[in-house]
Design an enzyme around this catalytic site. Structure first.
Site, PDB file in Angstrom:
ATOM      1  N   ILE A  20      -1.680  -6.639   4.407  1.00  0.00           N
ATOM      2  CA  ILE A  20      -2.217  -7.404   3.264  1.00  0.00           C
ATOM      3  C   ILE A  20      -1.396  -8.656   2.989  1.00  0.00           C
ATOM      4  O   ILE A  20      -1.917  -9.649   2.487  1.00  0.00           O
ATOM      5  CB  ILE A  20      -2.318  -6.494   2.015  1.00  0.00           C
ATOM      6  CG1 ILE A  20      -3.283  -7.092   1.000  1.00  0.00           C
ATOM      7  CG2 ILE A  20      -0.958  -6.222   1.382  1.00  0.00           C
ATOM      8  CD1 ILE A  20      -3.731  -6.119  -0.058  1.00  0.00           C
ATOM      9  N   GLY A  41       6.849   0.911   0.574  1.00  0.00           N
ATOM     10  CA  GLY A  41       5.460   0.738   0.992  1.00  0.00           C
ATOM     11  C   GLY A  41       4.989  -0.699   0.869  1.00  0.00           C
ATOM     12  O   GLY A  41       5.731  -1.646   1.152  1.00  0.00           O
ATOM     13  N   ASP A  43       4.409  -2.440  -1.734  1.00  0.00           N
ATOM     14  CA  ASP A  43       5.160  -3.166  -2.770  1.00  0.00           C
ATOM     15  C   ASP A  43       6.364  -3.885  -2.140  1.00  0.00           C
ATOM     16  O   ASP A  43       6.560  -5.100  -2.339  1.00  0.00           O
ATOM     17  CB  ASP A  43       5.620  -2.139  -3.820  1.00  0.00           C
ATOM     18  CG  ASP A  43       6.066  -2.746  -5.138  1.00  0.00           C
ATOM     19  OD1 ASP A  43       5.995  -3.974  -5.281  1.00  0.00           O
ATOM     20  OD2 ASP A  43       6.477  -1.971  -6.017  1.00  0.00           O
ATOM     21  N   SER A 130      -2.399   4.123  -4.349  1.00  0.00           N
ATOM     22  CA  SER A 130      -2.018   5.518  -4.659  1.00  0.00           C
ATOM     23  C   SER A 130      -2.065   6.499  -3.486  1.00  0.00           C
ATOM     24  O   SER A 130      -1.688   7.657  -3.655  1.00  0.00           O
ATOM     25  CB  SER A 130      -2.858   6.110  -5.810  1.00  0.00           C
ATOM     26  OG  SER A 130      -2.449   5.590  -7.059  1.00  0.00           O
ATOM     27  N   GLY A 132      -0.436   6.361  -0.607  1.00  0.00           N
ATOM     28  CA  GLY A 132       0.794   6.436   0.181  1.00  0.00           C
ATOM     29  C   GLY A 132       1.771   7.368  -0.510  1.00  0.00           C
ATOM     30  O   GLY A 132       1.520   8.573  -0.653  1.00  0.00           O
TER      31      GLY A 132
HETATM   32  P1  ADP Z   1       1.344   4.104  -3.564  1.00  0.00           P
HETATM   33  O1  ADP Z   1       2.724   4.312  -4.135  1.00  0.00           O
HETATM   34  O2  ADP Z   1       0.390   3.483  -4.580  1.00  0.00           O
HETATM   35  O3  ADP Z   1       0.808   5.320  -2.909  1.00  0.00           O
HETATM   36  P2  ADP Z   1       2.146   2.887  -1.001  1.00  0.00           P
HETATM   37  O4  ADP Z   1       2.633   1.507  -0.797  1.00  0.00           O
HETATM   38  O5  ADP Z   1       3.086   4.017  -0.774  1.00  0.00           O
HETATM   39  O6  ADP Z   1       1.534   2.910  -2.501  1.00  0.00           O
HETATM   40  O7  ADP Z   1       0.870   3.133  -0.102  1.00  0.00           O
HETATM   41  C1  ADP Z   1      -0.404   2.591  -0.365  1.00  0.00           C
HETATM   42  C2  ADP Z   1      -1.094   2.250   0.938  1.00  0.00           C
HETATM   43  O8  ADP Z   1      -0.608   0.973   1.388  1.00  0.00           O
HETATM   44  C3  ADP Z   1      -0.813   3.220   2.086  1.00  0.00           C
HETATM   45  O9  ADP Z   1      -2.038   3.473   2.768  1.00  0.00           O
HETATM   46  C4  ADP Z   1       0.171   2.437   2.975  1.00  0.00           C
HETATM   47  O10 ADP Z   1       0.054   2.811   4.340  1.00  0.00           O
HETATM   48  C5  ADP Z   1      -0.350   1.035   2.785  1.00  0.00           C
HETATM   49  N1  ADP Z   1       0.510  -0.093   3.171  1.00  0.00           N
HETATM   50  C6  ADP Z   1       1.852  -0.134   3.364  1.00  0.00           C
HETATM   51  N2  ADP Z   1       2.231  -1.380   3.733  1.00  0.00           N
HETATM   52  C7  ADP Z   1       1.101  -2.150   3.759  1.00  0.00           C
HETATM   53  C8  ADP Z   1       0.808  -3.523   4.088  1.00  0.00           C
HETATM   54  N3  ADP Z   1       1.764  -4.392   4.433  1.00  0.00           N
HETATM   55  N4  ADP Z   1      -0.503  -3.943   4.009  1.00  0.00           N
HETATM   56  C9  ADP Z   1      -1.481  -3.099   3.648  1.00  0.00           C
HETATM   57  N5  ADP Z   1      -1.273  -1.807   3.330  1.00  0.00           N
HETATM   58  C10 ADP Z   1       0.000  -1.341   3.393  1.00  0.00           C
END
Ligand code: ADP
Length: 184
Positions: A20, A41, A43, A130, A132
């Protein structure tokens, strides 16, 4: 119509695999936490790619408004990202399904889209909020996410291109299946 796309009036809802932080859209949505101070993740990836200006703005928001409650969202600039804005959205932690998780998840998508519309943007990219670290089952989360976005796109706003940027095959497949179901 391909299986990763849905047309709703003049608006398009689409699904793609990818990072993203690299999206050329007006706004990207961050799966943030209530502290707004960054995390792991997606964030972590957004703050790394966007640079310190985003965290600086988040700190200012914390100082004036406190934590961002679960289900809420706030908007900042995009720092070094291609996106002009980042919408920091706090999804619910999965506690087994009886803690209002579904309503909170739908609310965080609605709230994010409302901020996007207020900023008068046309294109928005979402991650799978949410599912991940927060442990929300992706089959349920994808149905809630797509239904909420679809309903929003039926209403009049500047937002006419909503993309889900999904990071792994399993998540992408879950969203494709959910899209098939809401299409019929
Ligand atoms: P949450 O704490 O809301 O669960 P996470 O970041 O742990 O958030 O995960 C949310 C989703 O984002 C997961 O499917 C993870 O694989 C995905 N994710 C992690 N990095 C990226 C990225 N750079 N671009 C898009 N999605 C990502």
């Amino acid at each position: 119509m391909p299986d990763n796309q849905l047309q709703i009036g003049k608006a398009t809802l689409s699904l793609a695999m990818g990072d993203i932080t690299r999206q050329e859209v007006d706004a990207i949505v961050n799966a943030a936490n209530t502290t707004l101070m960054g995390g792991g993740g997606v964030d972590g990836a957004i703050h790394r790619a966007g640079g310190p200006a985003i965290l600086q703005e988040c700190k200012q928001i914390r100082e004036t408004s406190g934590r961002c409650q679960t289900g809420c969202a706030v908007i900042t600039g995009g720092g070094n990202l291609k996106a002009r804005y980042v919408i920091h959205a706090v999804g619910p932690i999965w506690h087994g399904g009886n803690a209002n998780e579904a309503t909170l998840l739908a609310g965080v998508y609605s709230h994010s889209l409302k901020l996007a519309a207020e900023a008068k943007v046309s294109s928005v990219a979402f991650p799978s909020i949410s599912t991940g670290a927060y442990g929300f089952p992706v089959v349920l989360a994808s149905a809630i996410a797509l239904t909420t976005v679809k309903e929003f796109l039926r209403t009049e706003s500047t937002v006419n291109d909503v993309r889900f940027l999904l990071f792994d095959n399993q998540t992408y497949d879950a969203y494709v299946n959910a899209l098939k179901k809401i299409d019929t």
